[in-house]
Design an enzyme around this catalytic site. Structure first.
Site, PDB file in Angstrom:
ATOM      1  N   GLU A  48       0.838  -1.191   0.000  1.00 47.20           N
ATOM      2  CA  GLU A  48       0.000   0.000   0.000  1.00 47.20           C
ATOM      3  C   GLU A  48       0.878   1.247   0.000  1.00 47.20           C
ATOM      4  O   GLU A  48       1.702   1.439   0.897  1.00 47.20           O
ATOM      5  CB  GLU A  48      -0.915   0.024   1.228  1.00 47.20           C
ATOM      6  CG  GLU A  48      -1.999  -1.038   1.205  1.00 47.20           C
ATOM      7  CD  GLU A  48      -3.006  -0.872   2.331  1.00 47.20           C
ATOM      8  OE1 GLU A  48      -4.059  -1.524   2.264  1.00 47.20           O
ATOM      9  OE2 GLU A  48      -2.752  -0.089   3.272  1.00 47.20           O
ATOM     10  N   CYS A  49       0.695   2.088  -1.000  1.00 46.10           N
ATOM     11  CA  CYS A  49       1.325   3.405  -1.069  1.00 46.10           C
ATOM     12  C   CYS A  49       2.843   3.307  -0.981  1.00 46.10           C
ATOM     13  O   CYS A  49       3.513   3.048  -1.976  1.00 46.10           O
ATOM     14  CB  CYS A  49       0.743   4.306   0.024  1.00 46.10           C
ATOM     15  SG  CYS A  49       1.015   6.074  -0.263  1.00 46.10           S
ATOM     16  N   ALA A  50       3.433   3.488   0.190  1.00 47.33           N
ATOM     17  CA  ALA A  50       4.883   3.395   0.332  1.00 47.33           C
ATOM     18  C   ALA A  50       5.384   2.039  -0.145  1.00 47.33           C
ATOM     19  O   ALA A  50       6.456   1.940  -0.759  1.00 47.33           O
ATOM     20  CB  ALA A  50       5.276   3.614   1.789  1.00 47.33           C
ATOM     21  N   SER A  94      -1.004  -0.628  -4.698  1.00 52.66           N
ATOM     22  CA  SER A  94      -1.698   0.586  -5.120  1.00 52.66           C
ATOM     23  C   SER A  94      -1.504   1.669  -4.069  1.00 52.66           C
ATOM     24  O   SER A  94      -0.931   1.436  -3.003  1.00 52.66           O
ATOM     25  CB  SER A  94      -3.194   0.329  -5.324  1.00 52.66           C
ATOM     26  OG  SER A  94      -3.892   0.406  -4.107  1.00 52.66           O
TER      27      SER A  94
END
Length: 501
Positions: free
Chosen positions: A370-372, A467
């Protein structure tokens, strides 16, 4: 005036010596609690909430800290103040019916809680855009029947402070403003002027914090610098506890918290959330899920680990900045949020770990990022080489992307089948170029492709999901079930491969 409001007023009256104490009421779950709210951001909610947590803990009380909304950073400071995991309460991410059960669960999960302190988000009545206050601090206070203590920055006002408090206290029935802590008072004269004006509102002043830059955390592009990244964070929290204990009437605060009615709801249970009994492994031991931690990966919800354990897995934290290899027996990989852009050079320098992760992902290791985590799995971030498992390049962007999202899975993956619908949020200032499009997107965010769902090992199912979307698995436990099934299957296959070799 409601019965709830009357109870709060009576309790504060006892604390201030105006009324005799009444016998305690019994109920399903006795949980003294309060919400720290404000007219808007920047008034000192985190300062007051974290300071109260630390000061009450210093009195020898068991304190649990909670944050309204999806924010990951403030709970890190709550954890330092309480010695327990900071937790979130978010109706949009988890559903409003789960908010009170998650509060009860969180208060019991790490020892006895004598008082729970819930830090609000933005202004008291500010929630999801277009949602008429949905997921606001007031919404959570109503769902949990919790009295509100305001943090109010009075550095640029005197009598107007009373108008603000009066408006907040009367705007919405069912939300009870039980007290106010004045923040950044300039002088004794200034304090007396504001205090005098507030007497007409009937909302008691619980304390006054003077202007003091020494009790504020530094900020950067996504808000406060996470506690895990600040060597001096623990010392700052101790100083904050001392200042709050000196300037705030903790007895009156406790009286407000103890006036909160009992909660007649069952505690959220991770085993039940997964749909039945605790999971066991076919390989005779709990398969390991490597969970990224350390300074670069500070964002994940406490319930994520609890759901993994309930699913028969063993989350083991490793630090991608320094670990030379994945934990022994890794059969799954969870890379949450954080700040890889800040630590990109050090992450890149740890080439041994990057190469091992790339090999594992290409071999079909079930992976959620997620993200990072997505940035770390990309080819590079701001020119620094990363893992290279995703055909994308990350870079700092000119603006902040922030907000709630509704997402749909366009295809089957390690997180769900096609059509799976979830709620989540975005919180980043980076951009990722090289999105492969809707055919291999991780999610459709309001119809727009985001991230990646890839099948590097040709297994017939996307084993890598990455994502920008942050999801709270307590609100969508089927994501945990799907991921756990993949990890268990991978562990069985790994055992077979070892025996064959």
């Amino acid at each position: 005036m409601s019965a709830f409001s009357s109870a709060v007023d009576a309790a504060v009256g006892v604390a201030l010596g105006r009324l005799p104490a009444e016998p305690e009421q019994t109920g399903a779950t006795v949980l003294p609690r309060l919400v720290v709210a404000a007219p808007g951001s920047g008034h000192g909610k985190t300062t007051v909430a974290t300071g109260l947590m630390a000061a009450l803990r210093a009195r020898g009380l068991g304190v649990s800290g909670f944050k309204v909304g999806p924010d990951f950073i403030d709970p890190g400071y709550h954890s330092l103040a309480t010695g327990r995991p900071g937790r979130n309460l978010d109706p949009f991410l988890c559903g409003q019916d789960r908010v009170a059960p998650l509060l009860v669960h969180g208060a019991a999960a790490n020892g006895t809680t004598d008082v729970a302190v819930i830090e609000g988000v933005m202004g008291l009545f500010d929630g999801r855009i277009g949602g008429d206050g949905y997921a606001s601090t007031a919404h959570v206070a109503t769902l949990t029947r919790t009295p509100v203590v305001l943090a109010l920055d009075v550095s640029h006002m005197t009598r107007t402070a009373a108008a603000i408090v009066h408006g907040l206290a009367t705007f919405e029935p069912g939300v009870h403003v039980a007290g106010v802590v004045l923040n950044k008072a300039a002088s004794g004269r200034h304090m007396r002027e504001v205090w005098s004006a507030l007497e007409a509102t009937g909302v008691p002043v619980l304390g006054v914090l003077p202007r003091d830059a020494g009790i504020e955390a530094p900020s950067r592009h996504l808000g406060l610098v996470p506690a895990a990244e600040r060597e001096e964070a623990a010392r700052s929290v101790r100083l904050l506890a001392e200042r709050v204990a000196e300037h705030v009437d903790l007895d009156a605060v406790l009286a407000i918290a103890r006036s909160a009615p009992d909660l007649d709801v069952p505690a959220w249970d991770p085993v039940a959330a997964l749909g039945g009994g605790a999971r066991t492994s076919a390989v005779g031991r709990r398969p390991v899920v490597a969970v990224a931690g350390g300074r670069a990966f500070t964002f994940r919800y406490a319930e994520t680990d609890e759901l993994l354990r309930a699913a028969g897995l063993e989350p083991v934290v490793f630090d991608p900045l320094h670990a030379r290899s994945l934990p022994v027996g890794t059969a799954g990989l969870y890379l949450g949020g954080g700040f890889p852009e800040v630590h990109a050079e050090t992450l890149s320098a740890n080439s041994a770990l990057r190469q091992e992760i790339l090999r594992a992902v290409r071999a079909g290791l079930p992976t959620v990022a997620e993200c990072a985590g997505m940035l770390y799995l990309s080819e590079s971030v701001d020119g620094h080489e990363m893992v290279g498992a995703i055909p994308a390049v990350g870079a700092m962007g000119p603006r902040l992307t922030l907000g709630y999202r509704t997402a749909v899975a366009p295809g089957d993956s390690v997180l769900g089948v096609a059509g799976t619908r979830v709620t989540g949020h975005e919180f980043h200032r980076t951009t990722v170029g090289g999105d492969a499009g809707s055919a291999t997107a991780g999610w459709l965010l309001d119809g727009t492709p985001d991230g990646f769902a890839l099948d590097p090992a040709d297994t017939g199912r996307a084993t890598l999901h990455a994502s920008y979307l942050h999801t709270h698995w307590a609100g969508h436990p089927r994501l945990a079930v799907r991921f756990a099934d993949a990890v268990h299957a991978y562990a069985v296959g790994a055992g077979s491969r070892r025996r064959a070799s």
